[in-house]
Design a protein around this motif. Structure first.
Motif, mmCIF file in Angstrom:
data_model
loop_
_atom_site.group_PDB
_atom_site.id
_atom_site.type_symbol
_atom_site.label_atom_id
_atom_site.label_comp_id
_atom_site.label_asym_id
_atom_site.label_seq_id
_atom_site.Cartn_x
_atom_site.Cartn_y
_atom_site.Cartn_z
ATOM 1 N N UNK A 157 0.864 -1.233 0.146
ATOM 2 C CA UNK A 157 0.178 -0.032 0.104
ATOM 3 C C UNK A 157 1.173 1.590 0.160
ATOM 4 N N UNK A 158 1.549 0.882 0.100
ATOM 5 C CA UNK A 158 2.522 2.323 0.612
ATOM 6 C C UNK A 158 2.903 2.721 -1.142
ATOM 7 N N UNK A 159 3.420 1.731 -1.517
ATOM 8 C CA UNK A 159 4.047 2.163 -2.986
ATOM 9 C C UNK A 159 2.676 2.430 -4.066
ATOM 10 N N UNK A 160 1.762 2.456 -3.638
ATOM 11 C CA UNK A 160 0.512 3.135 -3.974
ATOM 12 C C UNK A 160 0.280 4.429 -3.601
ATOM 13 N N UNK A 161 0.056 4.939 -2.019
ATOM 14 C CA UNK A 161 -0.386 6.130 -1.966
ATOM 15 C C UNK A 161 0.588 7.320 -2.669
ATOM 16 N N UNK A 194 -1.768 10.181 -4.464
ATOM 17 C CA UNK A 194 -1.310 11.972 -3.977
ATOM 18 C C UNK A 194 -0.761 12.428 -4.574
ATOM 19 N N UNK A 195 0.041 11.721 -5.954
ATOM 20 C CA UNK A 195 0.484 12.857 -7.560
ATOM 21 C C UNK A 195 -1.127 13.223 -8.322
ATOM 22 N N UNK A 196 -1.851 11.986 -8.008
ATOM 23 C CA UNK A 196 -3.226 11.912 -9.047
ATOM 24 C C UNK A 196 -4.330 12.859 -8.110
ATOM 25 N N UNK A 197 -3.915 13.198 -6.868
ATOM 26 C CA UNK A 197 -4.801 14.532 -5.864
ATOM 27 C C UNK A 197 -4.034 15.506 -5.977
#
Length: 122
Positions: A76-80, A84-87
């Protein structure tokens, strides 16, 4: 201690006190299945009739085979950071759209309204 040190001695320590057993348990706990498999094979050679070693060896062998076949899943850490980039990208687009509206409302629209008023007068 090496395997030869225990082979040369006449009396073996109990399985749970053997340094290779401790090493193997540490490797199992950290998920290093291939190294744990090698440690348990060494223990099987030292303690050939021990049922616990045989069971552990079978379990670790299965885990090592599964770990070798299955690709590692991303955590999950690599997906966060991707979220964040999308947001951050969406916020950037919203800010650019807001700035464009402000520019239109403050500079472009008054000029157009003034020009239309002047055309009506003339």
């Amino acid at each position: 201690m090496a395997y030869d040190d225990f082979e040369a001695s006449t009396e073996l320590p109990p399985l749970h006190e053997h340094p290779v057993y401790s090493q193997g348990m540490d490797q199992i706990a950290t998920g290093r299945w291939q190294q744990a498999f090698q440690s348990l094979q060494l223990l099987k050679d030292i303690y050939p009739d021990d049922a616990e070693v045989k069971d552990l060896l079978e379990q670790v062998q299965m885990r090592a085979a599964l770990a070798h076949v299955q690709p590692r899943q991303s955590s999950r850490i690599t997906k966060r950071p991707n979220i964040r980039l999308v947001i951050a990208g969406l916020l950037g687009v919203i800010l650019v759209a807001l700035a464009a509206y402000v520019v239109y409302a403050l500079w472009i629209n008054p000029v157009i309204v003034e020009e239309l008023r002047l055309r009506q007068i003339t």
